[in-house]
Design a protein around this motif. Sequence first.
Motif, mmCIF file in Angstrom:
data_model
loop_
_atom_site.group_PDB
_atom_site.id
_atom_site.type_symbol
_atom_site.label_atom_id
_atom_site.label_comp_id
_atom_site.label_asym_id
_atom_site.label_seq_id
_atom_site.Cartn_x
_atom_site.Cartn_y
_atom_site.Cartn_z
ATOM 1 N N GLU A 1 0.729 -1.079 -0.206
ATOM 2 C CA GLU A 1 0.470 0.121 0.128
ATOM 3 C C GLU A 1 0.951 1.211 -0.076
ATOM 4 O OE1 GLU A 1 -2.683 -0.208 3.247
ATOM 5 O OE2 GLU A 1 -3.837 -1.567 2.225
ATOM 6 N N ASN A 2 1.703 1.213 0.580
ATOM 7 C CA ASN A 2 3.064 2.267 0.489
ATOM 8 C C ASN A 2 3.776 2.572 -0.916
ATOM 9 O OD1 ASN A 2 2.531 3.212 3.072
ATOM 10 N ND2 ASN A 2 3.930 1.562 3.808
ATOM 11 N N SER A 3 3.524 1.587 -1.833
ATOM 12 C CA SER A 3 4.295 1.475 -2.870
ATOM 13 C C SER A 3 4.806 3.051 -3.415
ATOM 14 C CB SER A 3 3.631 0.777 -4.667
ATOM 15 O OG SER A 3 3.556 -0.709 -3.527
ATOM 16 N N ASN A 4 5.623 3.394 -3.699
ATOM 17 C CA ASN A 4 6.263 4.982 -4.430
ATOM 18 C C ASN A 4 6.748 4.422 -5.795
ATOM 19 O OD1 ASN A 4 8.369 4.490 -3.028
ATOM 20 N ND2 ASN A 4 7.852 6.159 -1.479
ATOM 21 N N HIS A 5 7.373 3.227 -5.722
ATOM 22 C CA HIS A 5 8.522 2.786 -6.885
ATOM 23 C C HIS A 5 7.824 1.526 -7.149
ATOM 24 C CE1 HIS A 5 11.722 5.726 -4.157
ATOM 25 N NE2 HIS A 5 11.527 5.493 -5.467
ATOM 26 N N VAL B 1 15.607 -2.059 -13.078
ATOM 27 C CA VAL B 1 16.237 -0.627 -12.480
ATOM 28 C C VAL B 1 14.550 -0.434 -11.606
ATOM 29 C CG1 VAL B 1 16.688 1.542 -12.815
ATOM 30 C CG2 VAL B 1 17.680 0.128 -14.271
ATOM 31 N N ILE B 2 15.318 0.321 -10.060
ATOM 32 C CA ILE B 2 14.511 0.715 -10.228
ATOM 33 C C ILE B 2 13.869 2.229 -9.866
ATOM 34 C CG2 ILE B 2 13.033 1.107 -7.249
ATOM 35 C CD1 ILE B 2 13.361 -1.941 -7.937
ATOM 36 N N GLY B 3 12.169 2.776 -10.215
ATOM 37 C CA GLY B 3 11.870 4.573 -10.544
ATOM 38 C C GLY B 3 11.157 4.142 -10.024
ATOM 39 N N PRO B 4 10.873 5.563 -9.837
ATOM 40 C CA PRO B 4 9.864 6.369 -9.435
ATOM 41 C C PRO B 4 8.287 5.662 -10.169
ATOM 42 C CG PRO B 4 11.090 8.264 -9.986
ATOM 43 C CD PRO B 4 11.429 7.013 -10.651
ATOM 44 N N LYS B 5 7.583 5.019 -9.062
ATOM 45 C CA LYS B 5 6.657 4.432 -10.293
ATOM 46 C C LYS B 5 5.373 5.859 -11.447
ATOM 47 C CE LYS B 5 2.541 4.628 -7.058
ATOM 48 N NZ LYS B 5 1.321 3.724 -6.404
ATOM 49 N N HIS B 6 5.523 6.618 -11.038
ATOM 50 C CA HIS B 6 4.385 7.697 -11.602
ATOM 51 C C HIS B 6 4.970 8.279 -13.384
ATOM 52 C CE1 HIS B 6 7.859 10.748 -9.810
ATOM 53 N NE2 HIS B 6 7.149 11.076 -11.315
ATOM 54 N N ILE B 7 5.854 7.340 -13.163
ATOM 55 C CA ILE B 7 7.099 7.669 -14.893
ATOM 56 C C ILE B 7 6.642 6.543 -15.878
ATOM 57 C CG2 ILE B 7 9.106 7.759 -15.832
ATOM 58 C CD1 ILE B 7 10.542 9.298 -13.450
ATOM 59 N N SER B 8 6.556 5.921 -16.805
ATOM 60 C CA SER B 8 6.445 5.375 -17.668
ATOM 61 C C SER B 8 7.413 4.547 -18.365
ATOM 62 C CB SER B 8 4.941 5.735 -18.818
ATOM 63 O OG SER B 8 5.581 7.030 -19.630
ATOM 64 N N GLU B 9 8.272 5.707 -18.735
ATOM 65 C CA GLU B 9 9.992 5.845 -18.951
ATOM 66 C C GLU B 9 10.649 6.958 -19.363
ATOM 67 O OE1 GLU B 9 8.745 4.833 -23.277
ATOM 68 O OE2 GLU B 9 9.260 6.427 -24.140
ATOM 69 N N SER B 10 11.899 6.249 -19.545
ATOM 70 C CA SER B 10 12.785 7.621 -19.565
ATOM 71 C C SER B 10 13.854 7.231 -20.087
ATOM 72 C CB SER B 10 13.456 8.160 -17.933
ATOM 73 O OG SER B 10 14.577 8.772 -17.943
ATOM 74 N N VAL B 11 14.312 8.045 -21.389
ATOM 75 C CA VAL B 11 15.479 7.943 -22.032
ATOM 76 C C VAL B 11 16.850 8.034 -21.745
ATOM 77 C CG1 VAL B 11 16.804 8.296 -24.492
ATOM 78 C CG2 VAL B 11 14.377 7.300 -24.478
ATOM 79 N N ILE B 12 17.773 7.465 -21.541
ATOM 80 C CA ILE B 12 19.007 8.499 -20.974
ATOM 81 C C ILE B 12 20.124 8.076 -22.380
ATOM 82 C CG2 ILE B 12 21.040 7.512 -19.664
ATOM 83 C CD1 ILE B 12 19.025 5.986 -17.615
ATOM 84 N N ASN B 13 20.745 8.999 -22.192
ATOM 85 C CA ASN B 13 21.607 9.301 -23.353
ATOM 86 C C ASN B 13 22.875 9.370 -23.087
ATOM 87 O OD1 ASN B 13 19.715 9.003 -25.934
ATOM 88 N ND2 ASN B 13 19.203 11.661 -25.553
ATOM 89 N N ARG B 14 23.895 8.413 -23.835
ATOM 90 C CA ARG B 14 25.255 9.057 -23.167
ATOM 91 C C ARG B 14 25.979 9.202 -24.242
ATOM 92 N NH1 ARG B 14 25.184 2.524 -19.979
ATOM 93 N NH2 ARG B 14 22.989 2.616 -19.470
ATOM 94 N N LYS B 15 27.234 10.648 -23.843
ATOM 95 C CA LYS B 15 28.125 10.570 -24.313
ATOM 96 C C LYS B 15 29.359 9.664 -23.972
ATOM 97 C CE LYS B 15 30.926 14.538 -25.286
ATOM 98 N NZ LYS B 15 30.923 14.793 -26.554
#
Length: 302
Positions: A187-191, A271-285
């Motif tokens: 019930e306390n899920s946030n990730h 990977v663990i992330g905030p549950k309100h985010i659906s996807e996230s792109v990470i660009n690496r130089k």
Amino acid sequence: MNQNTNITDSEFKTFYEPLLKGYGEEFKDVIKSKNDICKLLFLDSKGISIEKLLSNIEKESDTYIKSMIYRLVGVREIIYCRENKQKLDVKSVWELISKSIKIIPKEYTISSIGSQGFLSIPLYKFDESLESFDFLRLHIWDDSLNEYIDLEKCENFSIHTHTFFAESWVIVGKIINNRFDYNINSENSNHSFFKVVYNSSLNEVNQHTSKAVNEKIDIELYQTSEELHLENGNYKIEAGKLHKSGHKNSPLPSATFFSFTGKNGLDKSIVIGPKHISESVINRKMIIDPTELLKKIDKQLL
């Protein structure tokens, strides 16, 4: 060095391809074949001692062969100490590995920002099977790298697991390694669990773009330990166990030798992330010249 045994031509040949995968693609055009290097350096079927090999290579004019031999001896020592639970002399290995990078043009070194915000330089990759997988890298944390990363994304997706057993040896600085666990569908899920998807890359060793995709499995995350590892320290992370790495040495850099191996069992990489985010792109130089960072580490070690 912990090893006093000779290096034979047959052993060198087993290292050749995995070492080659730690260099940029163009390096393949300038390095001699393994057979040619064997004819040059491994004349005796009984092999050559490390001491003699390093003495001989100092006289060699071909900087690409010199780079590979320095890296061979350093990587071989890391693997030996890991497999035999021996203490690694990180400074002597650092001298070899850093020299292998410094003496060749920067375009032959693969160096990119990992998703955790450190500079990653691959050194060796043996990948014939998951069970025999072996991957060694040099990791460097430094404030100068912050301009290349999204610090918020880095923080949001910094807690993760590995498919493989991981081990790290601190060369210099102060490394944080915090460990975590979770309750699923609390019930306390946030990730949430995220799956990382990589793009096709110019080099298979270090990808330059990845996407974290929410798998819609919500969790309550909690921290189980906080660790600080100093120079000459060593820590291990079991496959599938959550952790988060960083450093506490600003404005000075921190650096580690890092290994993945499939020999100690396999698990799922998440990977663990905030549950309100659906996807996230990470660009690496890609291709960040590490020269100044190597100098900073050298100065710190002195």
